[in-house]
Design a protein around this motif. Sequence first.
Motif, mmCIF file in Angstrom:
data_model
loop_
_atom_site.group_PDB
_atom_site.id
_atom_site.type_symbol
_atom_site.label_atom_id
_atom_site.label_comp_id
_atom_site.label_asym_id
_atom_site.label_seq_id
_atom_site.Cartn_x
_atom_site.Cartn_y
_atom_site.Cartn_z
ATOM 1 N N MET A 250 -9.666 41.085 -29.302
ATOM 2 C CA MET A 250 -9.192 42.077 -28.025
ATOM 3 C C MET A 250 -8.737 43.079 -27.691
ATOM 4 N N ILE A 251 -9.477 44.107 -27.283
ATOM 5 C CA ILE A 251 -9.047 46.037 -27.268
ATOM 6 C C ILE A 251 -7.824 45.728 -25.389
ATOM 7 N N PRO A 252 -6.968 46.094 -25.598
ATOM 8 C CA PRO A 252 -5.731 46.015 -24.962
ATOM 9 C C PRO A 252 -6.602 47.046 -23.791
ATOM 10 N N VAL A 253 -5.750 46.430 -22.490
ATOM 11 C CA VAL A 253 -6.407 47.530 -21.682
ATOM 12 C C VAL A 253 -4.925 48.141 -21.082
ATOM 13 N N ARG A 254 -5.434 49.707 -21.393
ATOM 14 C CA ARG A 254 -4.530 50.598 -21.330
ATOM 15 C C ARG A 254 -4.373 50.883 -19.924
ATOM 16 N N VAL A 255 -2.471 50.235 -19.593
ATOM 17 C CA VAL A 255 -2.513 51.099 -17.836
ATOM 18 C C VAL A 255 -0.972 51.452 -18.229
ATOM 19 N N LEU A 256 -1.382 52.540 -16.368
ATOM 20 C CA LEU A 256 -0.186 53.051 -16.395
ATOM 21 C C LEU A 256 0.533 52.983 -15.139
ATOM 22 N N LEU A 257 1.834 52.703 -15.602
ATOM 23 C CA LEU A 257 2.345 51.950 -13.655
ATOM 24 C C LEU A 257 3.584 52.802 -13.575
ATOM 25 N N VAL A 258 3.707 53.779 -12.585
ATOM 26 C CA VAL A 258 4.634 54.772 -11.853
ATOM 27 C C VAL A 258 4.822 53.761 -10.816
ATOM 28 N N ASP B 299 -7.331 53.023 -18.222
ATOM 29 C CA ASP B 299 -8.216 52.081 -18.122
ATOM 30 C C ASP B 299 -7.892 51.693 -16.514
ATOM 31 N N LEU B 300 -6.194 51.581 -16.507
ATOM 32 C CA LEU B 300 -5.967 51.026 -15.048
ATOM 33 C C LEU B 300 -4.376 52.094 -14.482
ATOM 34 N N LEU B 301 -4.771 52.604 -13.840
ATOM 35 C CA LEU B 301 -3.505 52.961 -13.068
ATOM 36 C C LEU B 301 -2.790 52.041 -11.827
ATOM 37 N N ILE B 302 -1.620 51.882 -12.052
ATOM 38 C CA ILE B 302 -0.814 51.193 -10.724
ATOM 39 C C ILE B 302 0.046 51.768 -10.153
ATOM 40 N N ALA B 303 0.432 51.957 -9.280
ATOM 41 C CA ALA B 303 1.158 53.137 -8.618
ATOM 42 C C ALA B 303 1.702 52.626 -7.616
ATOM 43 N N ALA C 95 -5.366 63.663 -8.168
ATOM 44 C CA ALA C 95 -5.646 63.575 -9.371
ATOM 45 C C ALA C 95 -6.514 62.507 -9.831
ATOM 46 N N VAL C 96 -7.013 61.423 -8.870
ATOM 47 C CA VAL C 96 -8.184 60.199 -9.651
ATOM 48 C C VAL C 96 -9.205 60.456 -9.297
ATOM 49 N N GLU C 97 -9.498 61.514 -8.826
ATOM 50 C CA GLU C 97 -10.638 61.580 -8.690
ATOM 51 C C GLU C 97 -11.274 62.598 -9.939
ATOM 52 N N ARG C 98 -10.388 63.674 -10.465
ATOM 53 C CA ARG C 98 -10.511 64.733 -11.148
ATOM 54 C C ARG C 98 -10.557 63.124 -12.757
ATOM 55 N N TYR C 99 -9.872 62.325 -12.682
ATOM 56 C CA TYR C 99 -10.039 61.798 -14.029
ATOM 57 C C TYR C 99 -10.822 60.772 -13.951
ATOM 58 N N ARG C 100 -11.477 60.382 -12.445
ATOM 59 C CA ARG C 100 -12.818 59.879 -12.628
ATOM 60 C C ARG C 100 -14.423 60.792 -13.137
ATOM 61 N N ALA C 101 -14.178 61.993 -13.073
ATOM 62 C CA ALA C 101 -15.011 62.704 -13.318
ATOM 63 C C ALA C 101 -15.371 62.875 -14.385
ATOM 64 N N GLY C 102 -14.423 62.113 -15.015
ATOM 65 C CA GLY C 102 -14.608 62.483 -16.687
ATOM 66 C C GLY C 102 -14.703 60.819 -17.258
ATOM 67 N N ARG C 103 -14.069 59.862 -16.574
ATOM 68 C CA ARG C 103 -13.820 58.498 -17.030
ATOM 69 C C ARG C 103 -13.667 57.284 -15.597
ATOM 70 N N SER C 104 -13.399 56.019 -16.150
ATOM 71 C CA SER C 104 -13.827 55.499 -15.396
ATOM 72 C C SER C 104 -12.336 55.066 -15.407
ATOM 73 N N LEU C 105 -11.431 54.820 -14.263
ATOM 74 C CA LEU C 105 -10.096 54.513 -14.011
ATOM 75 C C LEU C 105 -10.493 53.281 -12.921
ATOM 76 N N SER C 106 -9.671 52.540 -13.056
ATOM 77 C CA SER C 106 -9.427 51.383 -12.080
ATOM 78 C C SER C 106 -8.236 52.020 -11.668
ATOM 79 N N VAL C 107 -8.038 51.249 -10.107
ATOM 80 C CA VAL C 107 -6.347 51.993 -9.179
ATOM 81 C C VAL C 107 -5.942 50.428 -8.624
ATOM 82 N N LEU C 108 -4.332 50.527 -8.770
ATOM 83 C CA LEU C 108 -3.754 49.159 -7.854
ATOM 84 C C LEU C 108 -2.781 49.791 -7.475
ATOM 85 N N LEU C 109 -2.529 49.478 -5.958
ATOM 86 C CA LEU C 109 -1.520 50.806 -5.511
ATOM 87 C C LEU C 109 -0.408 49.965 -4.951
#
Length: 134
Positions: free
Chosen positions: A1-9, A50-54, A69-83
Amino acid sequence: MIPVRVLLVDESRPLLRTVKDELESSGSFEVFTAVSPAAGLLGLARLRPDLLIANPYAGRGTAEDWRRAVERYRAGRSLSVLLLANRVREPDASVLRGIADLGIVPHHQGSRVVETILTGWACQEQEESLRPAA
Protein backbone atom coordinates in the motif's frame (compact mmCIF):
# COMPACT_ATOMS: atom_id res chain seq x y z
CA MET A 1 0.00 0.00 0.00
CA ILE A 2 1.26 3.45 -0.92
CA PRO A 3 1.17 5.76 2.11
CA VAL A 4 -0.92 8.93 2.03
CA ARG A 5 1.36 11.97 2.09
CA VAL A 6 0.27 14.34 4.87
CA LEU A 7 1.43 17.89 5.57
CA LEU A 8 0.73 18.84 9.18
CA VAL A 9 0.99 22.55 10.08
CA ASP A 10 0.77 23.79 13.66
CA GLU A 11 2.92 25.86 15.99
CA SER A 12 2.61 23.30 18.80
CA ARG A 13 5.61 20.99 18.54
CA PRO A 14 4.14 18.47 21.02
CA LEU A 15 0.95 18.23 18.92
CA LEU A 16 2.98 17.84 15.72
CA ARG A 17 5.07 15.07 17.27
CA THR A 18 2.07 13.22 18.71
CA VAL A 19 -0.03 13.33 15.54
CA LYS A 20 2.93 12.41 13.35
CA ASP A 21 3.84 9.42 15.52
CA GLU A 22 0.26 8.17 15.70
CA LEU A 23 -0.37 8.47 11.98
CA GLU A 24 2.94 6.97 10.91
CA SER A 25 2.52 4.04 13.31
CA SER A 26 -0.56 2.98 11.35
CA GLY A 27 1.61 2.43 8.28
CA SER A 28 -0.88 4.31 6.08
CA PHE A 29 0.60 7.80 6.30
CA GLU A 30 3.88 9.56 5.52
CA VAL A 31 3.77 12.76 7.58
CA PHE A 32 5.70 15.99 7.04
CA THR A 33 5.47 18.83 9.55
CA ALA A 34 5.76 22.61 9.49
CA VAL A 35 5.74 24.87 12.55
CA SER A 36 4.64 28.04 10.78
CA PRO A 37 2.07 28.97 8.14
CA ALA A 38 4.85 30.26 5.87
CA ALA A 39 6.66 26.90 6.02
CA GLY A 40 3.37 25.10 5.52
CA LEU A 41 2.46 27.13 2.46
CA LEU A 42 5.89 26.45 0.96
CA GLY A 43 5.53 22.79 1.88
CA LEU A 44 2.41 22.47 -0.25
CA ALA A 45 4.42 23.11 -3.40
CA ARG A 46 7.53 21.18 -2.42
CA LEU A 47 6.11 18.11 -0.69
CA ARG A 48 3.03 17.58 -2.89
CA PRO A 49 0.85 16.11 -0.11
CA ASP A 50 -2.43 14.29 -0.60
CA LEU A 51 -3.74 15.72 2.63
CA LEU A 52 -3.26 18.98 4.53
CA ILE A 53 -3.95 19.18 8.27
CA ALA A 54 -3.50 22.74 9.49
CA ASN A 55 -4.29 25.13 12.28
CA PRO A 56 -5.39 28.16 10.24
CA TYR A 57 -4.72 30.46 13.18
CA ALA A 58 -1.13 29.36 13.82
CA GLY A 59 1.37 32.18 13.67
CA ARG A 60 0.49 34.92 11.22
CA GLY A 61 -1.53 32.74 8.87
CA THR A 62 -4.91 33.96 7.71
CA ALA A 63 -7.93 32.20 6.29
CA GLU A 64 -7.42 34.01 2.99
CA ASP A 65 -3.78 32.89 2.78
CA TRP A 66 -4.86 29.28 3.22
CA ARG A 67 -7.74 29.61 0.75
CA ARG A 68 -5.48 31.00 -1.96
CA ALA A 69 -2.81 28.35 -1.40
CA VAL A 70 -5.29 25.46 -1.36
CA GLU A 71 -7.09 26.68 -4.48
CA ARG A 72 -3.78 27.13 -6.32
CA TYR A 73 -2.72 23.62 -5.32
CA ARG A 74 -6.06 22.06 -6.22
CA ALA A 75 -5.85 23.59 -9.70
CA GLY A 76 -3.12 21.04 -10.45
CA ARG A 77 -3.83 18.05 -8.22
CA SER A 78 -6.24 16.84 -5.57
CA LEU A 79 -5.85 17.80 -1.93
CA SER A 80 -8.02 16.95 1.04
CA VAL A 81 -8.01 19.40 3.94
CA LEU A 82 -8.71 18.94 7.64
CA LEU A 83 -8.46 22.05 9.80
CA LEU A 84 -7.72 22.22 13.53
CA ALA A 85 -9.35 25.14 15.30
CA ASN A 86 -11.00 25.61 18.67
CA ARG A 87 -13.18 28.39 17.40
CA VAL A 88 -13.73 29.47 13.83
CA ARG A 89 -14.04 33.21 13.80
CA GLU A 90 -16.22 35.23 11.46
CA PRO A 91 -15.68 36.32 8.73
CA ASP A 92 -13.25 33.41 8.29
CA ALA A 93 -15.87 30.71 8.87
CA SER A 94 -17.21 30.52 5.32
CA VAL A 95 -13.72 30.71 3.80
CA LEU A 96 -12.42 27.88 6.00
CA ARG A 97 -15.49 25.68 5.53
CA GLY A 98 -15.04 26.14 1.79
CA ILE A 99 -11.58 24.55 1.78
CA ALA A 100 -11.93 22.03 4.63
CA ASP A 101 -13.55 19.13 2.80
CA LEU A 102 -12.73 16.78 5.72
CA GLY A 103 -14.06 19.28 8.23
CA ILE A 104 -12.86 21.43 11.08
CA VAL A 105 -12.12 19.67 14.37
CA PRO A 106 -11.37 21.22 17.74
CA HIS A 107 -7.67 21.75 18.31
CA HIS A 108 -7.91 20.90 22.01
CA GLN A 109 -9.52 17.45 21.69
CA GLY A 110 -6.20 15.90 20.85
CA SER A 111 -4.92 13.91 17.97
CA ARG A 112 -7.18 10.85 18.40
CA VAL A 113 -9.96 12.74 16.62
CA VAL A 114 -7.58 13.49 13.76
CA GLU A 115 -6.35 9.89 13.59
CA THR A 116 -9.90 8.51 13.51
CA ILE A 117 -10.99 10.85 10.71
CA LEU A 118 -7.89 10.22 8.65
CA THR A 119 -7.88 6.46 9.07
CA GLY A 120 -11.51 6.32 7.94
CA TRP A 121 -10.73 8.60 5.01
CA ALA A 122 -7.70 6.53 3.95
CA CYS A 123 -9.69 3.28 4.09
CA GLN A 124 -12.47 4.83 2.01
CA GLU A 125 -9.95 6.10 -0.56
CA GLN A 126 -8.32 2.66 -0.72
CA GLU A 127 -11.68 0.92 -1.25
CA GLU A 128 -12.61 3.33 -4.04
CA SER A 129 -9.31 2.76 -5.82
CA LEU A 130 -9.85 -1.02 -5.76
CA ARG A 131 -13.33 -0.89 -7.30
CA PRO A 132 -13.51 -1.82 -10.99
CA ALA A 133 -14.39 1.03 -13.34
CA ALA A 134 -17.99 1.02 -14.50
